[in-house]
Design a protein around this motif. Structure first.
Motif, PDB file in Angstrom:
ATOM      1  N   GLN A   1       0.841  -1.221   0.224  1.00 42.31           N
ATOM      2  CA  GLN A   1       0.117   0.496  -0.110  1.00 42.31           C
ATOM      3  C   GLN A   1       0.864   1.373  -0.068  1.00 42.31           C
ATOM      4  OE1 GLN A   1      -3.701  -0.396  -0.077  1.00 42.31           O
ATOM      5  NE2 GLN A   1      -3.706   1.278  -1.349  1.00 42.31           N
ATOM      6  N   ALA A   2       2.565   1.230   1.124  1.00 41.39           N
ATOM      7  CA  ALA A   2       3.022   2.730   0.798  1.00 41.39           C
ATOM      8  C   ALA A   2       3.894   2.339  -0.238  1.00 41.39           C
ATOM      9  CB  ALA A   2       3.366   2.002   2.184  1.00 41.39           C
ATOM     10  N   PHE A   3       4.325   1.306  -0.794  1.00 37.59           N
ATOM     11  CA  PHE A   3       5.108   1.748  -1.472  1.00 37.59           C
ATOM     12  C   PHE A   3       5.180   0.262  -2.302  1.00 37.59           C
ATOM     13  CE2 PHE A   3       7.587   2.259   2.308  1.00 37.59           C
ATOM     14  CZ  PHE A   3       8.845   3.249   2.528  1.00 37.59           C
ATOM     15  N   PRO A   4       4.108   0.594  -3.530  1.00 34.93           N
ATOM     16  CA  PRO A   4       3.841  -0.219  -4.590  1.00 34.93           C
ATOM     17  C   PRO A   4       4.978  -0.355  -5.595  1.00 34.93           C
ATOM     18  CG  PRO A   4       2.891   1.992  -4.595  1.00 34.93           C
ATOM     19  CD  PRO A   4       3.304   1.903  -3.912  1.00 34.93           C
ATOM     20  N   ASP A   5       5.458   0.291  -5.698  1.00 34.74           N
ATOM     21  CA  ASP A   5       6.574  -0.312  -6.190  1.00 34.74           C
ATOM     22  C   ASP A   5       7.287  -0.806  -6.478  1.00 34.74           C
ATOM     23  OD1 ASP A   5       5.323   1.948  -8.686  1.00 34.74           O
ATOM     24  OD2 ASP A   5       6.895   3.519  -8.159  1.00 34.74           O
ATOM     25  N   ALA A   6       7.798  -1.148  -5.604  1.00 35.87           N
ATOM     26  CA  ALA A   6       8.706  -2.301  -4.920  1.00 35.87           C
ATOM     27  C   ALA A   6       8.130  -3.406  -3.889  1.00 35.87           C
ATOM     28  CB  ALA A   6       9.041  -1.844  -3.100  1.00 35.87           C
ATOM     29  N   ALA A   7       6.859  -3.059  -4.497  1.00 31.52           N
ATOM     30  CA  ALA A   7       5.630  -4.637  -4.258  1.00 31.52           C
ATOM     31  C   ALA A   7       6.158  -4.918  -5.188  1.00 31.52           C
ATOM     32  CB  ALA A   7       4.432  -4.186  -3.545  1.00 31.52           C
ATOM     33  N   SER A   8       5.753  -4.405  -6.527  1.00 31.34           N
ATOM     34  CA  SER A   8       6.202  -4.884  -7.580  1.00 31.34           C
ATOM     35  C   SER A   8       6.821  -5.657  -8.436  1.00 31.34           C
ATOM     36  CB  SER A   8       5.112  -3.485  -8.202  1.00 31.34           C
ATOM     37  OG  SER A   8       5.209  -4.665 -10.421  1.00 31.34           O
TER      38      SER A   8
ATOM     39  N   ALA B   1       6.575 -12.705  -4.812  1.00 25.69           N
ATOM     40  CA  ALA B   1       4.326 -12.294  -4.981  1.00 25.69           C
ATOM     41  C   ALA B   1       3.152 -12.666  -6.051  1.00 25.69           C
ATOM     42  CB  ALA B   1       4.323 -11.238  -4.549  1.00 25.69           C
ATOM     43  N   ASP B   2       2.194 -13.711  -6.521  1.00 24.80           N
ATOM     44  CA  ASP B   2       1.744 -14.186  -7.275  1.00 24.80           C
ATOM     45  C   ASP B   2       0.502 -12.613  -7.288  1.00 24.80           C
ATOM     46  OD1 ASP B   2       2.888 -16.700  -8.488  1.00 24.80           O
ATOM     47  OD2 ASP B   2       2.037 -17.160  -6.621  1.00 24.80           O
ATOM     48  N   ILE B   3       0.398 -11.863  -5.924  1.00 28.28           N
ATOM     49  CA  ILE B   3      -0.849 -11.832  -6.021  1.00 28.28           C
ATOM     50  C   ILE B   3      -0.190 -10.580  -5.100  1.00 28.28           C
ATOM     51  CG2 ILE B   3      -3.543 -11.149  -5.412  1.00 28.28           C
ATOM     52  CD1 ILE B   3      -3.730 -14.233  -5.910  1.00 28.28           C
ATOM     53  N   VAL B   4      -0.564  -9.330  -5.432  1.00 32.61           N
ATOM     54  CA  VAL B   4       0.184  -8.312  -4.985  1.00 32.61           C
ATOM     55  C   VAL B   4      -1.498  -7.208  -5.191  1.00 32.61           C
ATOM     56  CG1 VAL B   4       1.357  -6.572  -4.610  1.00 32.61           C
ATOM     57  CG2 VAL B   4       2.613  -8.055  -5.406  1.00 32.61           C
ATOM     58  N   ILE B   5      -2.104  -7.034  -3.934  1.00 36.32           N
ATOM     59  CA  ILE B   5      -2.921  -6.216  -3.361  1.00 36.32           C
ATOM     60  C   ILE B   5      -2.535  -5.074  -2.281  1.00 36.32           C
ATOM     61  CG2 ILE B   5      -4.942  -7.515  -4.203  1.00 36.32           C
ATOM     62  CD1 ILE B   5      -5.272  -8.428  -1.528  1.00 36.32           C
ATOM     63  N   GLY B   6      -3.309  -4.351  -1.683  1.00 36.26           N
ATOM     64  CA  GLY B   6      -2.873  -3.534  -0.690  1.00 36.26           C
ATOM     65  C   GLY B   6      -4.421  -3.991   0.403  1.00 36.26           C
ATOM     66  N   ASN B   7      -4.340  -3.174   1.693  1.00 34.66           N
ATOM     67  CA  ASN B   7      -4.544  -3.330   2.906  1.00 34.66           C
ATOM     68  C   ASN B   7      -6.055  -3.016   2.573  1.00 34.66           C
ATOM     69  OD1 ASN B   7      -4.893  -0.475   3.655  1.00 34.66           O
ATOM     70  ND2 ASN B   7      -2.649  -1.227   4.303  1.00 34.66           N
ATOM     71  N   LYS B   8      -6.136  -1.722   1.339  1.00 34.11           N
ATOM     72  CA  LYS B   8      -7.363  -1.374   1.087  1.00 34.11           C
ATOM     73  C   LYS B   8      -8.320  -1.944   0.503  1.00 34.11           C
ATOM     74  CE  LYS B   8     -10.005   2.279  -1.567  1.00 34.11           C
ATOM     75  NZ  LYS B   8      -9.184   3.403  -2.103  1.00 34.11           N
ATOM     76  N   SER B   9      -7.295  -3.357  -0.130  1.00 38.70           N
ATOM     77  CA  SER B   9      -8.393  -4.709  -1.244  1.00 38.70           C
ATOM     78  C   SER B   9      -8.690  -5.511  -0.403  1.00 38.70           C
ATOM     79  CB  SER B   9      -7.727  -4.795  -2.548  1.00 38.70           C
ATOM     80  OG  SER B   9      -7.304  -3.629  -2.599  1.00 38.70           O
TER      81      SER B   9
ATOM     82  N   THR C   1       0.566   7.301   4.102  1.00 40.12           N
ATOM     83  CA  THR C   1       0.898   6.912   3.613  1.00 40.12           C
ATOM     84  C   THR C   1       0.052   4.942   3.427  1.00 40.12           C
ATOM     85  OG1 THR C   1       2.605   8.513   3.041  1.00 40.12           O
ATOM     86  CG2 THR C   1       2.055   5.901   1.624  1.00 40.12           C
ATOM     87  N   ALA C   2       0.686   4.467   4.202  1.00 36.17           N
ATOM     88  CA  ALA C   2       0.046   3.193   3.755  1.00 36.17           C
ATOM     89  C   ALA C   2      -1.427   3.242   4.361  1.00 36.17           C
ATOM     90  CB  ALA C   2       0.929   2.359   5.266  1.00 36.17           C
ATOM     91  N   ARG C   3      -2.084   4.194   5.489  1.00 30.38           N
ATOM     92  CA  ARG C   3      -3.169   3.934   5.634  1.00 30.38           C
ATOM     93  C   ARG C   3      -4.285   5.251   5.954  1.00 30.38           C
ATOM     94  NH1 ARG C   3      -5.448  -1.367   7.860  1.00 30.38           N
ATOM     95  NH2 ARG C   3      -3.104  -2.746   8.465  1.00 30.38           N
ATOM     96  N   GLY C   4      -4.105   5.706   4.533  1.00 29.53           N
ATOM     97  CA  GLY C   4      -4.856   6.347   4.526  1.00 29.53           C
ATOM     98  C   GLY C   4      -5.595   7.637   5.896  1.00 29.53           C
ATOM     99  N   ARG C   5      -6.580   8.665   5.351  1.00 34.10           N
ATOM    100  CA  ARG C   5      -6.548   9.879   6.457  1.00 34.10           C
ATOM    101  C   ARG C   5      -7.779   8.556   7.065  1.00 34.10           C
ATOM    102  NH1 ARG C   5      -3.432  10.696   3.721  1.00 34.10           N
ATOM    103  NH2 ARG C   5      -2.816  12.268   2.663  1.00 34.10           N
ATOM    104  N   VAL C   6      -8.154   9.686   8.069  1.00 31.95           N
ATOM    105  CA  VAL C   6      -9.027   8.644   9.379  1.00 31.95           C
ATOM    106  C   VAL C   6     -10.279   8.097   8.949  1.00 31.95           C
ATOM    107  CG1 VAL C   6     -10.144   9.019  11.958  1.00 31.95           C
ATOM    108  CG2 VAL C   6      -7.703   9.848  11.249  1.00 31.95           C
ATOM    109  N   ARG C   7     -10.620   6.618   9.404  1.00 29.97           N
ATOM    110  CA  ARG C   7     -12.408   6.028   8.753  1.00 29.97           C
ATOM    111  C   ARG C   7     -12.852   5.672   9.915  1.00 29.97           C
ATOM    112  NH1 ARG C   7      -8.271   5.241   5.749  1.00 29.97           N
ATOM    113  NH2 ARG C   7      -8.672   3.128   5.567  1.00 29.97           N
ATOM    114  N   SER C   8     -14.099   6.001  10.218  1.00 38.02           N
ATOM    115  CA  SER C   8     -14.568   5.124  11.518  1.00 38.02           C
ATOM    116  C   SER C   8     -15.188   4.127  11.398  1.00 38.02           C
ATOM    117  CB  SER C   8     -14.773   6.382  12.674  1.00 38.02           C
ATOM    118  OG  SER C   8     -13.903   7.775  12.501  1.00 38.02           O
ATOM    119  N   LYS C   9     -15.613   3.288  12.390  1.00 37.06           N
ATOM    120  CA  LYS C   9     -16.355   2.303  11.464  1.00 37.06           C
ATOM    121  C   LYS C   9     -17.760   2.847  13.184  1.00 37.06           C
ATOM    122  CE  LYS C   9     -15.379  -1.864  12.096  1.00 37.06           C
ATOM    123  NZ  LYS C   9     -15.176  -3.451  12.766  1.00 37.06           N
TER     124      LYS C   9
END
Length: 427
Positions: free
Chosen positions: A80-87, A92-100, A163-171
């Motif tokens: 999520q924070a470093f997509p280029d490094a993860a790519s 890794a066969d599948i790369v997503i992030g915490n958002k997905s 960067t890795a988590r985005g802005r404040v979001r509340s359940k």
């Protein structure tokens, strides 16, 4: 197909691995604890330090090397924070992030249809809602983690997490009530409320942090509610008063300090002074008798002089923390502090960490020694191999005790008789 999940990092990641696990089970997958049985590996990564990234890369490559026919999924904070490094991490066969995370079953189906490497990291955006699916269980027997907040708006100069988590979001509170009830119905007696910036709950939605805590306390089967890490400037007098009226709330407050030196706090872009932190500590100990105050302290931050460090040592002694997590500052790519002047040599950071750890150990030992003779209430978690029962008090003191009747999930009154410097013992 059988899946094994690996979790790196914090309690929020632990919760999200459980979320992934339950989603996979609902979609026909099996969960295994054995590498040798797994056909799919899910690595839920942390990226709080460069070392966290190294551990993620190492784990992903090891799994693919040892099990070349397996499917390796990389998710969490690192991509999520470093997509280029993860790519670039081809193991890794599948790369997503915490958002997905909630889309993983669909991503697996798409991958198996094409057998083509799938990279699908979707960036966080301002104003997005709280995402995720509720959980109904946890790997512990009596305690469950309940995530109620995500994201952070603070932008501390050393931290990559916004960067890795985005802005404040509340359940939403209605969802907290429902999930807490489901966990209670499943037999969990203690809930631990967590978030990336937990005490910022409601900043986006207008709902109230203390109402969210009250919602978690509501189920009759829940005996205790514990709070994760808090930011000191969010804990106002009104918050303290409201929390003090919740009898199920545990008197353990982990309030991030980072430094006891105002000059260092300012460079860190923290939003309080040492004096304000001290005043808050006094208020909490007044409102919650026998509570414990625990914290995180970073040593060797860019520009920290020996005088600055000694201020932090003196402040830790002044507050008398019951437990301190001490760690040396680590330069993090993508943060403002990475370019600061005055970076500290590794040997100096390690020496300062050792000195503060020694102070922390003295404070911890004194606290445990002071528990001898007290009668405390312990939530029993398990019976150990040596025949003693084990559990924690409301203020998170670890207790081993003798009992003929205790069972996991029961609240037991225990008289403390001794300590070994790490835990206490009683009957």
């Amino acid at each position: 197909m059988k899946v094994k999940c690996y979790t790196l990092g914090c309690k929020v990641n632990q919760y999200e691995t459980e979320e992934i696990t339950e989603l996979l089970l609902k979609n026909g997958y099996e969960i295994t604890l054995q590498d040798s049985e797994a056909e799919i590996f899910v690595v839920n990564s942390c990226t709080v330090t460069a070392e966290s990234d190294r551990k993620t890369r190492q784990l992903v490559r090891r799994l693919k090397r040892n099990f070349p026919k397996s499917t390796v999924v990389l998710t969490g904070c690192m991509p999520q924070a470093f997509p280029d490094a993860a790519s670039a991490l081809s193991a890794a066969d599948i790369v997503i992030g915490n958002k997905s995370n909630v889309t993983l079953p669909q991503k697996l189906r798409a991958y198996f249809e094409t057998k083509q490497r799938l990279f699908a990291v979707e960036q966080h955006k301002s104003g997005e809602p709280f995402l995720g699916a509720p959980i109904a269980g946890f790997h512990e027997r009596t305690r469950a983690i309940l995530k109620i907040e995500d994201g952070c708006d603070r932008f501390c100069s050393y931290c990559i997490i916004p960067t890795a988590r985005g802005r404040v979001r509340s359940k939403p509170i209605a969802e907290i009530e429902k999930e807490a009830q489901a966990l209670s119905d499943a037999g969990y007696r203690e809930l631990v409320l967590v978030g990336i910036n937990l005490s910022a709950y409601g900043k986006d939605s207008g709902e109230c942090f203390t109402d969210a805590v009250a919602a978690a306390c509501a189920p009759s089967g829940v005996l205790r509610v514990r709070l994760g890490s808090l930011e000191p400037d969010h804990i106002t007098d009104e918050v303290i008063e409201a929390l003090s009226k919740l009898p199920k709330l545990c008197g353990q407050f982990h309030i991030s300090l980072q430094s006891g030196c105002d000059r260092t706090l300012q460079r860190m872009n923290r939003h309080y002074t040492a004096a304000q932190y001290a005043a808050l500590s006094e208020k909490l100990r007044t409102a919650f008798p026998d509570c414990t105050l625990t914290t995180d302290i970073m040593v060797g931050f860019a520009g920290e002089t020996e005088e600055d460090f000694q201020e932090t040592v003196a402040f830790a002694k002044q507050i008398g923390f019951e437990k301190i997590h001490v760690f040396p500052y680590s330069v993090r790519e993508g943060t403002r502090a990475a370019s600061f002047d005055g970076q500290i040599e590794k040997a100096v950071k390690e020496r300062r960490a050792a000195e503060l750890l020694a102070v922390a150990a003295e404070l911890r030992a004194a606290f445990l020694q002071n528990q001898i003779g007290k009668t405390v209430e312990v939530l029993c978690e398990q019976k150990t191999e040596n025949g003693l029962h084990f559990g924690y008090t409301a203020n998170y003191t670890p207790v081993y005790f003798e009992s003929d009747t205790a069972a996991p999930g029961a609240l037991c009154r225990v008289t403390v008789t001794k300590t070994d410097g790490e835990s206490v013992y009683g009957v």
